[in-house]
Design an enzyme around this catalytic site. Structure first.
Site, PDB file in Angstrom:
ATOM      1  N   ALA A  32       0.857  -1.187   0.000  1.00  0.00           N
ATOM      2  CA  ALA A  32       0.000   0.000   0.000  1.00  0.00           C
ATOM      3  C   ALA A  32       0.887   1.228   0.000  1.00  0.00           C
ATOM      4  CB  ALA A  32      -0.933   0.000   1.213  1.00  0.00           C
ATOM      5  N   GLY A  33       0.367   2.315  -0.556  1.00  0.00           N
ATOM      6  CA  GLY A  33       1.119   3.555  -0.607  1.00  0.00           C
ATOM      7  C   GLY A  33       0.191   4.736  -0.686  1.00  0.00           C
ATOM      8  N   GLY A  34       0.747   5.875  -1.081  1.00  0.00           N
ATOM      9  CA  GLY A  34      -0.041   7.090  -1.133  1.00  0.00           C
ATOM     10  C   GLY A  34      -1.117   7.066  -2.198  1.00  0.00           C
ATOM     11  N   MET A  35      -0.936   6.246  -3.235  1.00  0.00           N
ATOM     12  CA  MET A  35      -1.914   6.198  -4.329  1.00  0.00           C
ATOM     13  C   MET A  35      -3.020   5.178  -4.083  1.00  0.00           C
ATOM     14  SD  MET A  35       0.542   6.487  -7.655  1.00  0.00           S
ATOM     15  CE  MET A  35       1.762   7.797  -7.801  1.00  0.00           C
ATOM     16  N   GLY A  36      -2.673   4.057  -3.455  1.00  0.00           N
ATOM     17  CA  GLY A  36      -3.685   3.033  -3.267  1.00  0.00           C
ATOM     18  C   GLY A  36      -3.115   1.764  -2.682  1.00  0.00           C
ATOM     19  N   VAL A  38      -2.357  -2.417  -3.286  1.00  0.00           N
ATOM     20  CA  VAL A  38      -2.019  -3.325  -4.386  1.00  0.00           C
ATOM     21  C   VAL A  38      -2.219  -4.759  -3.918  1.00  0.00           C
ATOM     22  CG1 VAL A  38      -0.307  -3.962  -6.111  1.00  0.00           C
ATOM     23  CG2 VAL A  38      -0.285  -1.649  -5.135  1.00  0.00           C
ATOM     24  N   LYS A  52      -4.160  -2.671  -8.534  1.00  0.00           N
ATOM     25  CA  LYS A  52      -4.039  -1.496  -7.668  1.00  0.00           C
ATOM     26  C   LYS A  52      -5.394  -0.806  -7.570  1.00  0.00           C
ATOM     27  CE  LYS A  52      -0.517   1.121  -7.054  1.00  0.00           C
ATOM     28  NZ  LYS A  52       0.640   2.037  -7.158  1.00  0.00           N
ATOM     29  N   ASP A 146       8.281   8.442 -10.704  1.00  0.00           N
ATOM     30  CA  ASP A 146       8.593   7.789  -9.439  1.00  0.00           C
ATOM     31  C   ASP A 146       9.384   6.510  -9.692  1.00  0.00           C
ATOM     32  OD1 ASP A 146       8.623   7.645  -6.678  1.00  0.00           O
ATOM     33  OD2 ASP A 146       6.694   6.644  -6.525  1.00  0.00           O
TER      34      ASP A 146
END
Length: 355
Positions: A32-36, A38, A52, A146
């Site tokens: 998981a990260g800032g966008m969503g 996975v 994602k 990125d």
């Protein structure tokens, strides 16, 4: 054996995770990260995918879904050479999602953290593979923005770049949170000067970060230092100071990294020029030999462990008559696996004796 132990890159689904996304059955959570978030998933025809799902806060920003559609259409034009191909998406879902080919290999970040710097020949092959990936991404009108070691997966066929599909789509919503959260857009240590300064970003920014990634792969050291305690110091060095390349002994590699990390975007070489340089110096992937034998063995074991993750769900579906009609694609056997496993075991025995 638990899912997490069977494959350290895949964790069990949490209670609030869905069981399916679109036509995909979820098998576990990758990250998981800032966008969503996975997930590892399987399609109806048995193909493994990385799905994602975008965080809800991004969907609240006006025009997000239109941007998402445009970025996915662009990502679908990427040729797939050294990238994870887009398999499907849905911008109209309550939480938009994108599915790409699942790359079972470990990330470059994991390999460097666990095994140290790659041999020079491996970094040469890594450079050519990443440049081919960037060529396809840029030709599709995308700037990755990125490109960091955790977004570079290593396979026996070469490196594969992931996470290039939605970075630009979510950027405006990320920028809107900047003042309130202090969030940095990009990854400290793997940002171009123009990103740090908030200027427009184009393909030269990916070239700059490519130089940083290659320096890290060859030395296991970040060329502008670590930012765990002071990200601003790292970003200052990116803008004002040259990279630390003391550990890069190969002259040709040092030259390539130096050219990539020029502060002025106009002074950086193009991806095409860098690929021509690699060809002239006869850099490139040597089939299954581009990675050290221990890593080849690890990749083979990881592919086998994926079967252990999927087997219980597949067996349950077969009992209730919901298994997909298409047989699961067989994992290819890799030559040299036995030799790699023996070499890896000797390394582990040596480490135990040292302890």
């Amino acid at each position: 054996m638990s899912m997490a132990r069977a494959n350290r890159g895949v964790q069990a689904l949490a209670a609030h995770d869905p069981n399916t996304v679109g036509p995909y059955t979820l098998l576990g959570r990758i990250g998981a990260g800032g966008m969503g978030r996975v997930y590892l998933a399987r399609s109806d025809d048995g193909r493994l995918a990385a799905v994602k799902v975008v965080h809800e806060e991004h969907t609240a920003v006006g025009e997000f879904r239109d941007r998402f559609r445009r970025e996915i259409r662009a990502a679908q034009r990427v040729g797939g050479e050294h990238t994870a191909a887009v398999l499907g998406s849905d911008a109209d879902a309550d939480l938009p999602w994108i599915a790409t080919t699942y790359v079972p290999g470990p990330s470059l970040e994991t390999v460097i953290r666990e095994h140290g710097a790659l041999p020079t020949e491996s970094v040469h092959a890594l450079a050519e593979g990443l440049l081919k990936a960037l060529r396809g991404i840029h030709d599709a009108g995308i700037v990755h923005r990125d490109l960091k070691p955790s977004n570079v997966m290593l396979t026996v066929e070469g490196p594969r770049v992931i996470d290039f599909g939605i970075a630009r789509a979510v950027q405006p919503s990320a920028e809107s949170m900047l003042t309130s959260t202090g969030m940095v857009i990009g990854s400290p240590g793997f940002m171009a000067p123009e990103q740090v300064l908030g200027e427009s970003v184009g393909p030269p920014a990916d070239v700059f970060v490519l130089g940083c990634v290659l320096a890290y792969a060859g030395t296991a050291t970040l060329p502008f230092g670590r930012g765990a305690t002071n990200q601003h110091a790292v970003m200052y060095r990116i803008v004002e100071q040259p990279p630390d390349l003391d550990g890069v002994d190969d002259e040709a590699l040092r030259d390539l990294i130096t050219r990539c990390t020029a502060k002025d975007p106009d002074q950086r070489p193009t991806v095409a020029a860098l690929l021509a340089q690699c060809a002239e110096q006869e850099w490139g992937e040597d089939g299954q030999l581009w990675l050290p034998p221990e890593l080849v063995g690890q990749l083979a074991r990881r592919a086998t462990e994926l079967l252990a993750i999927d087997a219980p769900i597949r067996a349950r579906e077969e009992r209730v008559g919901t298994a997909p009609d298409q047989p699961r694609q067989r994992k290819r056997e890799h030559r040299g696996r036995g030799r790699a496993a023996r070499w890896g075991e000797s390394r582990r025995q040596t480490r135990r004796k040292r302890r």
